[in-house]
Motif scaffolding. Sequence first.
Motif, PDB file in Angstrom:
ATOM      1  N   GLN A 140       0.825  -1.214   0.000  1.00 28.97           N
ATOM      2  CA  GLN A 140       0.000   0.000   0.000  1.00 28.97           C
ATOM      3  C   GLN A 140       0.861   1.267   0.000  1.00 28.97           C
ATOM      4  N   ASP A 143      -0.383   4.600  -1.274  1.00 31.06           N
ATOM      5  CA  ASP A 143      -1.541   5.216  -0.620  1.00 31.06           C
ATOM      6  C   ASP A 143      -1.141   6.047   0.599  1.00 31.06           C
ATOM      7  N   LEU A 373      -6.888  -0.587   4.673  1.00 30.57           N
ATOM      8  CA  LEU A 373      -6.696   0.350   3.561  1.00 30.57           C
ATOM      9  C   LEU A 373      -7.297  -0.209   2.265  1.00 30.57           C
ATOM     10  N   LYS A 374      -7.056  -1.495   2.011  1.00 28.90           N
ATOM     11  CA  LYS A 374      -7.621  -2.115   0.806  1.00 28.90           C
ATOM     12  C   LYS A 374      -9.146  -2.110   0.836  1.00 28.90           C
ATOM     13  N   LYS A 377     -10.616   1.353   0.356  1.00 29.50           N
ATOM     14  CA  LYS A 377     -10.451   1.745  -1.048  1.00 29.50           C
ATOM     15  C   LYS A 377     -11.480   1.029  -1.929  1.00 29.50           C
ATOM     16  N   LEU A 382     -12.055   5.423   1.198  1.00 24.41           N
ATOM     17  CA  LEU A 382     -10.757   5.943   1.596  1.00 24.41           C
ATOM     18  C   LEU A 382     -10.642   7.445   1.355  1.00 24.41           C
ATOM     19  N   ASP A 383     -11.279   7.946   0.305  1.00 28.29           N
ATOM     20  CA  ASP A 383     -11.201   9.374   0.004  1.00 28.29           C
ATOM     21  C   ASP A 383     -11.771  10.228   1.124  1.00 28.29           C
ATOM     22  N   ALA A 417      -3.159   8.394   5.531  1.00 31.70           N
ATOM     23  CA  ALA A 417      -3.638   7.870   4.245  1.00 31.70           C
ATOM     24  C   ALA A 417      -5.095   8.267   4.057  1.00 31.70           C
ATOM     25  N   GLY A 418      -5.489   8.496   2.796  1.00 36.28           N
ATOM     26  CA  GLY A 418      -6.870   8.850   2.487  1.00 36.28           C
ATOM     27  C   GLY A 418      -7.204  10.254   2.950  1.00 36.28           C
ATOM     28  N   ALA A 423      -1.156  11.124  -1.537  1.00 38.26           N
ATOM     29  CA  ALA A 423      -0.723   9.730  -1.536  1.00 38.26           C
ATOM     30  C   ALA A 423       0.648   9.581  -2.176  1.00 38.26           C
TER      31      ALA A 423
END
Length: 487
Positions: A140, A143, A373-374, A377, A382-383, A417-418, A423
């Motif tokens: 990741q 990210d 995280l996966k 996403k 995640l955004d 992250a996100g 990223a």
Amino acid sequence: MNNKSRRDFLVKTGYGLGGLAVSAFLPGGGVIASALAEDAALNALTGGNPLAPKAPHFPAKAKTVIWLHMAGAPSTLDLYDYKPELVKLAGTGIPASYLKGIKTSTQGGITKLIATKRTWKQHGQSGAWFSDWLPHLAEQADDLAFIKSSVTIGATHDISIMKMNTGGLNPGRPTLGAWIQYALGSNNPNLPAYVVLYNDKREPRGGVTNWESGFLPAVYQGTPFRPGNSPILHLNNPQYVVDTEKRKALDLLKRLNEAHAGRYPTDTELQARTESYDLAYRMQETAPEAVDFSKESEATKKLYGLDEDITKPYGELLLRARRLAERGVRFIQVVSGPTDIKGDSRDWDAHQNIEDNHGKHSKIIDKPIAGLLKDLKAKGMLDETLVVWTSEFGRTPWSESGDGRDHNPWGYTQWMAGGGVKAGYTHGGTDDLGVQAIKGTEVDTYDLHATVLNQLGLDHLKLIYKYQGRSERPTVVYGKVIKELIA
């Protein structure tokens, strides 16, 4: 004085002699008047409901924060910070030039440099370095937004954890989650807006200090969920008590509390307790569903590591965090550290035998965090979800006890992250041996908090609470948004 109780006497005394004395020095009638004015303003803004949703200062990029606290402070020199010079000089004393400008008050003293035994590789288009302790998280790499110049004050766990969560070095300040709840209210009236998860029967180091509301009204304190299938004790009705009986009892209790609150308008604990009773009633239906994994696919459970004994406890916390984020919980604080694994130490605090300690704890968190995280996403979350990986401080390049590392508040790595951060980006760094952050790139706790608040649409300079005649804000009198981290 006609006093019904000792409490009544103390309250009246406070309103009398104490109130008069303070009002002589503070504008607007002193501490009590200031507190009443703040409560009145808050009630006007929220229609009497302190947890009602409130608008941010400007459009937000993130709706939820998942704050991953690595309790005990891992050595990022063995996880993310590849230092060839440290390998080269291992076994020798540290050159004095690397210690310039800092006071080394750590408990083990300064001994010989110790090299990491890990194998290192660069990953992703960003070329970020990861050790072989984090193979899943390395996938990741693109990210993540690394902060490799993190600094803090203090080198003792309790004080540095307090600063990480509250920005202060003494008890009594609100945690970041409490500030966010105060500023934005709740997105889901049937769940707490601020939840704390930890993977042990014991509370994390520091206890309630990790999630307290400080001088903010007590209703903004975090709600800890225990591990397991019953995260909140005494949530369900006792045997033979039907729902209508429980509702009538709560309504009566609420009327009594409101009558009592009228006599003690500055007692925020009472309001918080009333709110918690009502929330607990509503949670009887929503909370069990929120923490129930039965509807999750086997593939999702495996993604978080629920199929392996070593990753299952922490993986369950992160899967629960994702489910809470889906349901509008604003701030989810996940503490990694204590485990039930036989022979494991309490947390990442590796003053001795760092190979065994970090080998186990890396295994515990690597697959679940990568899975989180996966999953975020894949679900398009995640955004709008800001994931923050943090610890109270880092670890020194010199050894303690020959095979461990001491505390390092002068330069270490954290990441986000996100949630609208850049990223695949790395901000700052440390010197060639990983002792100090490079001058001009330092990111203190205050800066991290300011940046997190910014992603939620909050200006840390405008987020104010009047307390004892003083305008308090989350970053005290410090802090700046790290604009380079923002996409």
